[in-house]
Write a protein that holds these residues in place. Structure first.
Motif, PDB file in Angstrom:
ATOM      1  N   SER A  13      -7.657  49.435  75.400  1.00 23.62           N
ATOM      2  CA  SER A  13      -7.703  50.563  76.244  1.00 23.62           C
ATOM      3  C   SER A  13      -6.790  51.670  75.642  1.00 23.62           C
ATOM      4  N   GLY A  14      -6.463  52.688  76.554  1.00 28.79           N
ATOM      5  CA  GLY A  14      -5.879  53.665  76.059  1.00 28.79           C
ATOM      6  C   GLY A  14      -4.358  53.391  75.610  1.00 28.79           C
ATOM      7  N   SER A  15      -3.823  52.354  76.263  1.00 24.87           N
ATOM      8  CA  SER A  15      -2.446  52.022  75.705  1.00 24.87           C
ATOM      9  C   SER A  15      -2.471  51.461  74.545  1.00 24.87           C
ATOM     10  N   PHE A  55       3.285  57.553  82.667  1.00 28.50           N
ATOM     11  CA  PHE A  55       2.515  57.112  81.436  1.00 28.50           C
ATOM     12  C   PHE A  55       3.715  57.754  80.282  1.00 28.50           C
ATOM     13  N   ARG A  66       5.889  54.871  80.243  1.00 31.38           N
ATOM     14  CA  ARG A  66       5.274  53.915  79.280  1.00 31.38           C
ATOM     15  C   ARG A  66       5.740  54.028  77.855  1.00 31.38           C
ATOM     16  N   ALA A 124      -2.859  65.256  79.943  1.00 36.01           N
ATOM     17  CA  ALA A 124      -3.146  65.388  81.495  1.00 36.01           C
ATOM     18  C   ALA A 124      -2.465  64.328  82.128  1.00 36.01           C
ATOM     19  N   THR A 182      -1.907  61.619  84.527  1.00 37.92           N
ATOM     20  CA  THR A 182      -2.616  61.165  85.683  1.00 37.92           C
ATOM     21  C   THR A 182      -1.760  60.694  86.588  1.00 37.92           C
ATOM     22  N   ASP A 218      -1.331  62.319  74.035  1.00 34.41           N
ATOM     23  CA  ASP A 218      -2.045  61.343  74.933  1.00 34.41           C
ATOM     24  C   ASP A 218      -3.243  62.203  75.705  1.00 34.41           C
ATOM     25  N   VAL A 247      -5.937  60.784  77.218  1.00 34.86           N
ATOM     26  CA  VAL A 247      -6.550  59.619  77.826  1.00 34.86           C
ATOM     27  C   VAL A 247      -7.576  60.268  79.153  1.00 34.86           C
ATOM     28  N   THR A 248      -6.883  61.145  79.706  1.00 30.34           N
ATOM     29  CA  THR A 248      -7.523  61.611  80.987  1.00 30.34           C
ATOM     30  C   THR A 248      -8.475  63.014  80.719  1.00 30.34           C
ATOM     31  N   GLN A 257     -12.984  55.414  79.648  1.00 31.11           N
ATOM     32  CA  GLN A 257     -13.201  55.114  81.071  1.00 31.11           C
ATOM     33  C   GLN A 257     -12.857  56.217  81.880  1.00 31.11           C
ATOM     34  N   LYS A 258     -12.732  57.339  81.360  1.00 27.75           N
ATOM     35  CA  LYS A 258     -12.485  58.620  82.229  1.00 27.75           C
ATOM     36  C   LYS A 258     -13.513  59.447  81.968  1.00 27.75           C
TER      37      LYS A 258
HETATM   38  C1  LIG Z   1      -2.455  59.531  81.028  1.00 33.72           C
HETATM   39  C2  LIG Z   1      -2.636  58.303  80.739  1.00 33.72           C
HETATM   40  N1  LIG Z   1      -2.186  57.652  79.673  1.00 33.72           N
HETATM   41  C3  LIG Z   1      -2.337  56.313  79.163  1.00 33.72           C
HETATM   42  C4  LIG Z   1      -3.083  55.506  80.230  1.00 33.72           C
HETATM   43  C5  LIG Z   1      -3.214  54.147  79.874  1.00 33.72           C
HETATM   44  O1  LIG Z   1      -4.287  53.773  79.644  1.00 33.72           O
HETATM   45  P1  LIG Z   1      -5.125  52.404  79.815  1.00 33.72           P
HETATM   46  O2  LIG Z   1      -4.859  51.850  81.181  1.00 33.72           O
HETATM   47  O3  LIG Z   1      -6.659  52.623  79.477  1.00 33.72           O
HETATM   48  O4  LIG Z   1      -4.329  51.590  78.912  1.00 33.72           O
HETATM   49  C6  LIG Z   1      -3.562  56.113  81.332  1.00 33.72           C
HETATM   50  C7  LIG Z   1      -4.254  55.182  82.298  1.00 33.72           C
HETATM   51  O5  LIG Z   1      -4.570  55.330  83.304  1.00 33.72           O
HETATM   52  C8  LIG Z   1      -3.379  57.569  81.436  1.00 33.72           C
HETATM   53  O6  LIG Z   1      -3.802  57.971  82.730  1.00 33.72           O
END
Ligand SMILES: Cc1ncc(COP(=O)(O)O)c(C=O)c1O
Length: 395
Positions: free
Chosen positions: A67-69, A94, A97, A143, A145, A170, A172-173, A195-196
């Protein structure tokens, strides 16, 4: 233990995942191929081309299995070595994280902390970089989230390079839902999620990497701590020689290919505009219901709207009613925003007019039952006016 034999239908309007297009779901169920089959190589070559167009880069782009992480961790572990100094711009969950991950990798972490709900100020990034001339990389989130805020990525990238640091972002969104230009903004590494706004199921992290970043990996003194997420090894598998690495998630790649084709059938820029237009209809509809949207409209995301939970409304009960009575999922607040906000996503395949009206209608019904006062029907009329004022949606 109860079992769920039938997967329930949902209108997913949370912070992700979003719905997947039926063509993507069909592609996922195509026959499995070997990950070293020459016909499969043609597929990943096509995906690489489509990803480059999506990231707007002529450098390298591919998808990481995870996934994005996974994209986040691949960036830190491949581009930096233990003890390297990194500046992480921190204004949301995030970004936190990112800090946790960087510390586990024993990087020397500096942070620029700004209040949640506000954007990163590039001037402050510059001030820190002037005080620390040994920062190897700056990272930020396009972005966020968790807060619904868009950060000024182009400017942060420019300042990072002026100060001799790489820049990782990042998206991801944001990817495929808002303007994003990897080459023009001179980004070194960007990772997203399937997935977004790309409207595939979760499980892949599309990434783009600059030639400068690839040569930084080549010059490392130590090997990256992760073999699986070593960006140079993954790039070699996707490259001309297709050097074997882990078994690729072939069906997920079929799905991603289909979702990328859909992006270009619609038009990337048209898709960015669709997200903007529908966000405007949703936001103005919510405001006309008397709800407060706390993020300044100049920095507020299109694909994710943050709503302040009105006084006297029970957060969990409200979201559960939405799910059980209307089959609508929205997101709760994360971290310090937990219990204070709701997050409504309009991303990719979920970003359609019908979902805006379904959400406004359900909110009107449920909020009126809590005693919240507003004129019923106004929010739908407002959204409808905004959608009809502009040219028809290309959807
Ligand atoms: C901005 C952002 N970065 C990273 C992630 C982490 O992605 P994932 O949950 O696909 O690992 C998310 C997940 O919602 C996110 O919104």
């Amino acid at each position: 233990m109860s079992s769920l034999n039938q997967i329930p239908r949902r209108i997913i309007l949370g912070p992700g995942p979003s719905s997947a297009h039926p063509r993507v779901l069909k592609a996922l169920s195509s026959p499995v191929m070997g990950y070293l089959d020459p016909d499969y190589f043609s597929i990943i070559e096509e995906v690489e081309g489509l990803l480059k167009d999506t990231f707007k880069t002529s450098q390298r782009a591919f998808a990481i299995a995870g996934s994005g992480s996974a994209g986040m961790e691949a960036g830190f572990s491949s581009l930096l070595e233990e003890g390297d100094k990194i500046l992480i711009c921190e204004n949301g969950h995030f970004c936190e994280r990112m800090v946790l991950m960087a510390k586990r990798l024993k990087l020397n972490v500096l942070t620029l902390n700004v209040e949640w709900g506000t954007a990163i100020d590039p001037v402050q990034v510059n001030e820190i970089l002037k005080q620390h001339n040994d920062v190897k990389m700056v990272s930020s989130i396009h972005a966020e989230t968790s807060t619904g805020v868009m950060n000024p990525i182009k400017q942060i990238s420019e300042i990072s390079h002026q100060n001799g640091a790489l820049f990782m972002v990042d998206c991801v969104t944001s990817l495929a839902g808002s303007e994003f230009r990897f080459d023009d903004w001179d980004i070194d590494y960007a990772y997203s999620g399937s997935q977004k706004c790309l409207a595939s199921p979760p499980g892949l992290s599309p990434v783009a990497i600059s030639n400068r970043a690839l040569s930084t990996i080549e010059k490392r003194k130590t090997l990256p701590s992760s073999w699986y997420l070593d960006l140079s090894l993954i790039a070699d598998y996707w490259g001309i020689e297709h050097k074997a690495h882990h078994t690729a998630p072939v069906n997920m790649i079929y799905g991603l290919r289909e979702s990328l084709k859909l992006v270009f059938e619609e038009g990337l820029e048209v898709r960015w505009k669709r997200h903007k237009k529908l966000a405007s209809a949703l936001k103005k509809g919510l405001i006309s219901m008397g709800l407060s949207l706390p993020i300044n409209s100049k920095i507020a995301l299109d694909q994710l709207t943050v709503i302040e939970i009105p006084d006297g409304v029970n957060d969990e009960e409200f979201r559960l009613n939405l799910l059980r009575k209307y089959l609508i999922e929205i997101g709760r607040g994360l971290g310090r925003f937990q219990g204070k906000i709701w997050r409504v996503g309009l991303m990719g395949e979920s970003c359609v007019p019908a979902n805006v009206f379904a959400l406004l209608q359900a909110f009107e019904e449920l909020l009126s039952q809590t005693g919240h006062e507003f004129k019923k029907g106004d929010s739908l009329a407002t959204a409808s006016k905004i959608l009809s004022e502009t040219s028809p949606l290309p959807y």
